[in-house]
Write an enzyme that holds these catalytic residues in place. Sequence first.
Site, PDB file in Angstrom:
ATOM      1  N   ASP A  72      74.378  11.687   2.712  1.00 59.84           N
ATOM      2  CA  ASP A  72      75.828  11.452   2.642  1.00 59.84           C
ATOM      3  C   ASP A  72      76.582  12.223   3.722  1.00 59.84           C
ATOM      4  O   ASP A  72      77.754  11.957   3.967  1.00 59.84           O
ATOM      5  CB  ASP A  72      76.365  11.793   1.245  1.00 59.84           C
ATOM      6  CG  ASP A  72      76.063  13.228   0.829  1.00 59.84           C
ATOM      7  OD1 ASP A  72      76.234  14.152   1.646  1.00 59.84           O
ATOM      8  OD2 ASP A  72      75.649  13.433  -0.323  1.00 59.84           O
ATOM      9  N   GLU A 107      66.734  12.421   6.787  1.00 54.82           N
ATOM     10  CA  GLU A 107      66.939  11.699   5.520  1.00 54.82           C
ATOM     11  C   GLU A 107      65.923  10.556   5.468  1.00 54.82           C
ATOM     12  O   GLU A 107      65.832   9.753   6.393  1.00 54.82           O
ATOM     13  CB  GLU A 107      68.375  11.169   5.479  1.00 54.82           C
ATOM     14  CG  GLU A 107      68.665  10.070   4.478  1.00 54.82           C
ATOM     15  CD  GLU A 107      68.523  10.503   3.016  1.00 54.82           C
ATOM     16  OE1 GLU A 107      69.193  11.466   2.607  1.00 54.82           O
ATOM     17  OE2 GLU A 107      67.717   9.866   2.296  1.00 54.82           O
ATOM     18  N   ASP A 146      60.612  11.217   6.848  1.00 56.60           N
ATOM     19  CA  ASP A 146      60.177  12.025   5.720  1.00 56.60           C
ATOM     20  C   ASP A 146      60.339  13.509   6.057  1.00 56.60           C
ATOM     21  O   ASP A 146      59.823  13.984   7.084  1.00 56.60           O
ATOM     22  CB  ASP A 146      58.705  11.697   5.434  1.00 56.60           C
ATOM     23  CG  ASP A 146      58.159  12.491   4.272  1.00 56.60           C
ATOM     24  OD1 ASP A 146      58.391  12.077   3.122  1.00 56.60           O
ATOM     25  OD2 ASP A 146      57.527  13.536   4.513  1.00 56.60           O
ATOM     26  N   ASP A 168      68.705  19.436   0.718  1.00 50.35           N
ATOM     27  CA  ASP A 168      69.749  18.715  -0.013  1.00 50.35           C
ATOM     28  C   ASP A 168      69.093  17.489  -0.641  1.00 50.35           C
ATOM     29  O   ASP A 168      69.327  16.356  -0.239  1.00 50.35           O
ATOM     30  CB  ASP A 168      70.843  18.313   0.986  1.00 50.35           C
ATOM     31  CG  ASP A 168      72.018  17.626   0.318  1.00 50.35           C
ATOM     32  OD1 ASP A 168      72.003  17.460  -0.915  1.00 50.35           O
ATOM     33  OD2 ASP A 168      72.949  17.237   1.054  1.00 50.35           O
ATOM     34  N   THR A 197      67.532  14.883  -3.777  1.00 50.26           N
ATOM     35  CA  THR A 197      67.859  14.301  -5.078  1.00 50.26           C
ATOM     36  C   THR A 197      67.084  15.077  -6.146  1.00 50.26           C
ATOM     37  O   THR A 197      66.403  16.059  -5.861  1.00 50.26           O
ATOM     38  CB  THR A 197      67.488  12.811  -5.097  1.00 50.26           C
ATOM     39  OG1 THR A 197      66.113  12.699  -4.694  1.00 50.26           O
ATOM     40  CG2 THR A 197      68.354  12.021  -4.130  1.00 50.26           C
ATOM     41  N   PRO A 237      61.407   9.874  -4.773  1.00 47.76           N
ATOM     42  CA  PRO A 237      61.060  10.327  -3.418  1.00 47.76           C
ATOM     43  C   PRO A 237      61.148  11.837  -3.228  1.00 47.76           C
ATOM     44  O   PRO A 237      60.592  12.363  -2.274  1.00 47.76           O
ATOM     45  CB  PRO A 237      62.085   9.595  -2.532  1.00 47.76           C
ATOM     46  CG  PRO A 237      63.174   9.154  -3.441  1.00 47.76           C
ATOM     47  CD  PRO A 237      62.546   8.942  -4.776  1.00 47.76           C
TER      48      PRO A 237
END
Lengths: 280, 280
Positions: free
Chosen positions: A88, A108, A139, A157, A159, A164
């Site tokens: 983001d 990301e 990755d 940062d 999830t 993943p």
Amino acid sequence: MDMELWYTEKQTPDHGITSKIRRTLYHEQTDFQSMDVIETKTFGRMLVLDGMVMTTDEDEFVYHEMLTHVGMFTHPNPKKVLVVGGGDGGAIREVLKHPSVEKAVLCEIDGRVIDVSREYFPAIAGALSDERVDIQVADGIQHIEAHKGEYDVILVDSTEPVGPAVGLFQKPFYQGIYDALKPDGIMVAQTESPWFNRDLIAQVYQDISSIFPVARLYTASIPTYPSGLWSFTLGSKGKDPLSVDVSEIPELETKYFQPELFHALFKLPRFVEVLTQGEK
Amino acid sequence: MDMELWYTEKQTPDHGITSKIRRTLYHEQTDFQSMDVIETKTFGRMLVLDGMVMTTDEDEFVYHEMLTHVGMFTHPNPKKVLVVGGGDGGAIREVLKHPSVEKAVLCEIDGRVIDVSREYFPAIAGALSDERVDIQVADGIQHIEAHKGEYDVILVDSTEPVGPAVGLFQKPFYQGIYDALKPDGIMVAQTESPWFNRDLIAQVYQDISSIFPVARLYTASIPTYPSGLWSFTLGSKGKDPLSVDVSEIPELETKYFQPELFHALFKLPRFVEVLTQGEK
């Protein structure tokens, strides 16, 4: 009368938040995860990945400031910074507030998060267009293996530790980060809720303590994250944040972080502090 | 397959928490409010007044410790303490951990809250049977008017500022508390969420600042309260908590409060600190 739409996230199997939404703005099944953008009445636009709130207009500042500035101000001169995950762009935005930064790499795995954030969250993702930013859709684990000894600060940062991001909470990844950092390098990772993820926090703290000479845990209030209290774990090859001279921290434009908060962050409620002592 | 029961509290008109419940244990419409006891899977038993979570088995320690110990440790020798509201007995339990206390008065307007808490929350309400406790089922505003200059510490453990508790958030009440305190007396009130009740916090802080020579704001993480972040406002006729010598604070059996947290509490995130500066 229009129907009422409510978004509910089960943050545990038996508890969660529910938020009234004005409308759904976007849905996509990417190669990695389910992605939604919705507009809530209380928190503005909300980015949801695999059914979990990642960021919202109203409270994103807490997470992005607190993931970023504690490590950045502990490092004496951070020039090259890596953000793993964080598509983001919010962490990158905060990194770029530090004038010493020459290069900020975003690694990301899901490029669609970047694209959709740019479209729906311009106040968060806008900084991704800065010329100091290098965007790698790749990755994170492979990236750090390929860039040994390169970074001053690495921010994780990620999830939640499902899908993943599972590998981003495991010890080999933290060893890889250690190796990707310069000799005085610092890492900070988001490490979930002290209320709901006690085993994970204790394990990550133990892993980072076993790899880095300095490990520190701190927390921040994020209302749309499970329990409203979130933890961050810092590992340092060099400076201890406890030895930072706060009078030397310049004022940045922030809404949560401020220099006089710096040392207070490491004073933890007892039920959180025990997680750093091997208890759960 | 049994049906799933979920309790949902709209903490604002457009946002709230939802929690799976094993069973409903008790319901009553008292003279003052609707009262429910439910058993949730995540937070254990939960006391709900007028549809709002008051306390739960799992996180009650935060609210009760943090309402109580900051003021109690700021006062040099608290002997006589008043809790306004707080019929569940949790604040009284914490007050009684201080060996200087000779008398702890509970002034709760709704006696049914006391009765039901004793039955369903014995770990919270058990201390109400201590011989130092004087239970008054009465209006807090009238009580303080009738007891001028009597108390060392007054804790305001109110429900939300709707229904019976509205007057407990208004300036005349704080003036009454000032008058009910001895010359070096201290008050602490629960003052809602820095995310959802910014106007109220700023107003209460201004009111208490205008009455007491010392006013201080601090926060704590309470996952079942709106936003997960809760505020407390302290007013002191005598000592400033910032001048407390932490090395003189004895260790109590607590799960959230600990002496080394004491000064850190007053270092606020910027978006909270501005509430003490007349901004919202």
